[in-house]
Design a protein around this motif. Structure first.
Motif, PDB file in Angstrom:
ATOM      1  N   LEU A  36      32.976  23.442  24.002  1.00 19.27           N
ATOM      2  CA  LEU A  36      34.398  23.699  24.183  1.00 19.27           C
ATOM      3  C   LEU A  36      34.996  22.525  24.944  1.00 19.27           C
ATOM      4  CD1 LEU A  36      36.927  25.505  24.063  1.00 19.27           C
ATOM      5  CD2 LEU A  36      36.170  26.503  26.246  1.00 19.27           C
ATOM      6  N   LEU A  37      36.052  21.935  24.380  1.00 19.55           N
ATOM      7  CA  LEU A  37      36.786  20.867  25.057  1.00 19.55           C
ATOM      8  C   LEU A  37      38.063  21.470  25.626  1.00 19.55           C
ATOM      9  CD1 LEU A  37      34.856  19.370  23.091  1.00 19.55           C
ATOM     10  CD2 LEU A  37      36.572  17.588  22.997  1.00 19.55           C
ATOM     11  N   GLU A  38      38.330  21.152  26.900  1.00 29.67           N
ATOM     12  CA  GLU A  38      39.517  21.670  27.577  1.00 29.67           C
ATOM     13  C   GLU A  38      40.256  20.536  28.266  1.00 29.67           C
ATOM     14  OE1 GLU A  38      38.625  25.806  29.485  1.00 29.67           O
ATOM     15  OE2 GLU A  38      36.841  24.517  29.734  1.00 29.67           O
ATOM     16  N   GLY A  39      41.579  20.626  28.239  1.00 34.05           N
ATOM     17  CA  GLY A  39      42.433  19.688  28.948  1.00 34.05           C
ATOM     18  C   GLY A  39      43.120  20.391  30.094  1.00 34.05           C
ATOM     19  N   PRO A  40      44.005  19.711  30.795  1.00 40.02           N
ATOM     20  CA  PRO A  40      44.704  20.311  31.926  1.00 40.02           C
ATOM     21  C   PRO A  40      45.537  21.542  31.546  1.00 40.02           C
ATOM     22  CG  PRO A  40      45.094  17.938  31.826  1.00 40.02           C
ATOM     23  CD  PRO A  40      44.346  18.313  30.595  1.00 40.02           C
ATOM     24  N   GLY A  45      39.882  22.773  21.733  1.00 42.67           N
ATOM     25  CA  GLY A  45      39.141  23.104  20.525  1.00 42.67           C
ATOM     26  C   GLY A  45      37.651  23.098  20.739  1.00 42.67           C
ATOM     27  N   GLU A  46      36.972  23.685  19.760  1.00 39.56           N
ATOM     28  CA  GLU A  46      35.515  23.722  19.784  1.00 39.56           C
ATOM     29  C   GLU A  46      34.962  22.630  18.875  1.00 39.56           C
ATOM     30  OE1 GLU A  46      33.603  27.531  19.355  1.00 39.56           O
ATOM     31  OE2 GLU A  46      35.293  28.538  20.346  1.00 39.56           O
ATOM     32  N   HIS A  47      33.831  22.098  19.282  1.00 38.03           N
ATOM     33  CA  HIS A  47      33.145  21.055  18.524  1.00 38.03           C
ATOM     34  C   HIS A  47      31.682  21.433  18.389  1.00 38.03           C
ATOM     35  CE1 HIS A  47      36.304  17.846  18.546  1.00 38.03           C
ATOM     36  NE2 HIS A  47      36.809  18.721  19.386  1.00 38.03           N
ATOM     37  N   VAL A  48      31.020  20.812  17.436  1.00 40.48           N
ATOM     38  CA  VAL A  48      29.610  21.076  17.192  1.00 40.48           C
ATOM     39  C   VAL A  48      28.861  19.750  17.127  1.00 40.48           C
ATOM     40  CG1 VAL A  48      27.936  22.073  15.587  1.00 40.48           C
ATOM     41  CG2 VAL A  48      30.159  23.179  15.899  1.00 40.48           C
ATOM     42  N   ASN A  49      27.707  19.716  17.776  1.00 41.38           N
ATOM     43  CA  ASN A  49      26.744  18.610  17.650  1.00 41.38           C
ATOM     44  C   ASN A  49      25.498  19.212  17.013  1.00 41.38           C
ATOM     45  OD1 ASN A  49      28.512  17.006  19.075  1.00 41.38           O
ATOM     46  ND2 ASN A  49      27.203  16.749  20.851  1.00 41.38           N
ATOM     47  N   ASP A 135      38.562  12.335  33.520  1.00 38.07           N
ATOM     48  CA  ASP A 135      39.932  12.033  33.111  1.00 38.07           C
ATOM     49  C   ASP A 135      40.733  13.281  32.733  1.00 38.07           C
ATOM     50  OD1 ASP A 135      39.498   9.276  33.471  1.00 38.07           O
ATOM     51  OD2 ASP A 135      38.673   9.101  31.444  1.00 38.07           O
ATOM     52  N   GLY A 136      40.554  14.365  33.485  1.00 32.79           N
ATOM     53  CA  GLY A 136      41.309  15.585  33.234  1.00 32.79           C
ATOM     54  C   GLY A 136      40.786  16.428  32.087  1.00 32.79           C
ATOM     55  N   LEU A 137      39.671  16.036  31.498  1.00 32.09           N
ATOM     56  CA  LEU A 137      39.069  16.789  30.401  1.00 32.09           C
ATOM     57  C   LEU A 137      37.752  17.404  30.843  1.00 32.09           C
ATOM     58  CD1 LEU A 137      39.614  14.265  27.484  1.00 32.09           C
ATOM     59  CD2 LEU A 137      41.022  16.246  28.062  1.00 32.09           C
ATOM     60  N   ARG A 138      37.464  18.568  30.293  1.00 29.36           N
ATOM     61  CA  ARG A 138      36.180  19.225  30.572  1.00 29.36           C
ATOM     62  C   ARG A 138      35.524  19.573  29.244  1.00 29.36           C
ATOM     63  NH1 ARG A 138      36.406  24.564  33.888  1.00 29.36           N
ATOM     64  NH2 ARG A 138      36.494  23.099  35.605  1.00 29.36           N
ATOM     65  N   THR A 139      34.233  19.284  29.145  1.00 27.17           N
ATOM     66  CA  THR A 139      33.428  19.685  27.991  1.00 27.17           C
ATOM     67  C   THR A 139      32.358  20.629  28.505  1.00 27.17           C
ATOM     68  OG1 THR A 139      33.801  17.554  26.923  1.00 27.17           O
ATOM     69  CG2 THR A 139      31.961  18.867  26.104  1.00 27.17           C
ATOM     70  N   THR A 140      32.249  21.807  27.880  1.00 31.43           N
ATOM     71  CA  THR A 140      31.284  22.813  28.301  1.00 31.43           C
ATOM     72  C   THR A 140      30.458  23.258  27.102  1.00 31.43           C
ATOM     73  OG1 THR A 140      32.846  23.628  29.979  1.00 31.43           O
ATOM     74  CG2 THR A 140      31.024  25.084  29.388  1.00 31.43           C
ATOM     75  N   VAL A 141      29.144  23.348  27.279  1.00 24.54           N
ATOM     76  CA  VAL A 141      28.276  23.864  26.231  1.00 24.54           C
ATOM     77  C   VAL A 141      28.442  25.385  26.190  1.00 24.54           C
ATOM     78  CG1 VAL A 141      25.887  24.173  25.466  1.00 24.54           C
ATOM     79  CG2 VAL A 141      26.618  21.969  26.394  1.00 24.54           C
TER      80      VAL A 141
END
Length: 147
Positions: A36-40, A45-49, A135-141
């Motif tokens: 999950l990518l989050e901004g301020p 949106g969700e992404h997949v690796n 830079d104000g963004l968070r990525t969470t598994v």
């Protein structure tokens, strides 16, 4: 004779949380990591690796946004390259052990406070950080599935 620490990949760098061999072992025949990518202002949106075609040296990494599953970016990665993503400058980075509440549950993590962000690596999930802020963004598994 000096024994080299496989967690240290270069001079002036802190030990990485995982070795290339530990990342390879944890990836096994493949993984799908949901992020999950989050901004301020909230979720972006969700992404997949997805790691597939794993071998002794590396794997194919496919990445895409859940909202656009037909636009997949694929590239070859090595386990050493992935380990290198967690190689931080010893002079400007601090490491602490913390407990972090995540969608994966409560995790014991090594927290790296680096010049370019904060990274939480869960000891039970060798590989990418379970959370990253920069830079104000968070990525969470959100979830990790074995292939």
């Amino acid at each position: 004779m000096t024994t080299l620490d496989p967690h240290v990949i270069g001079p002036g760098l802190l030990a990485t949380p995982f070795t290339a061999a530990e990342i390879r072992e944890a990836t096994g025949s493949g993984l799908v990591i949901h992020l999950l990518l989050e901004g301020p202002d909230g979720p972006l949106g969700e992404h997949v690796n997805r790691f597939r075609g794993t071998g002794s040296d590396g794997a194919t990494l496919d990445r895409w946004a859940v909202a656009d599953p037909h636009t997949v970016v694929s590239n070859q990665v090595t386990w050493t390259e992935l380990q290198g993503h967690a190689a931080f400058d010893a002079e400007t980075t601090s490491v602490t052990t913390v407990t972090l509440q995540t969608p994966l549950g409560e995790l014991n993590c090594q927290r790296y406070d680096a010049a370019h962000g904060v990274f939480w690596f869960a000891t039970e999930y060798p590989g990418m950080p379970v959370q990253h802020e920069s830079d104000g963004l968070r990525t969470t598994v959100l979830r990790i599935d074995k292939l």
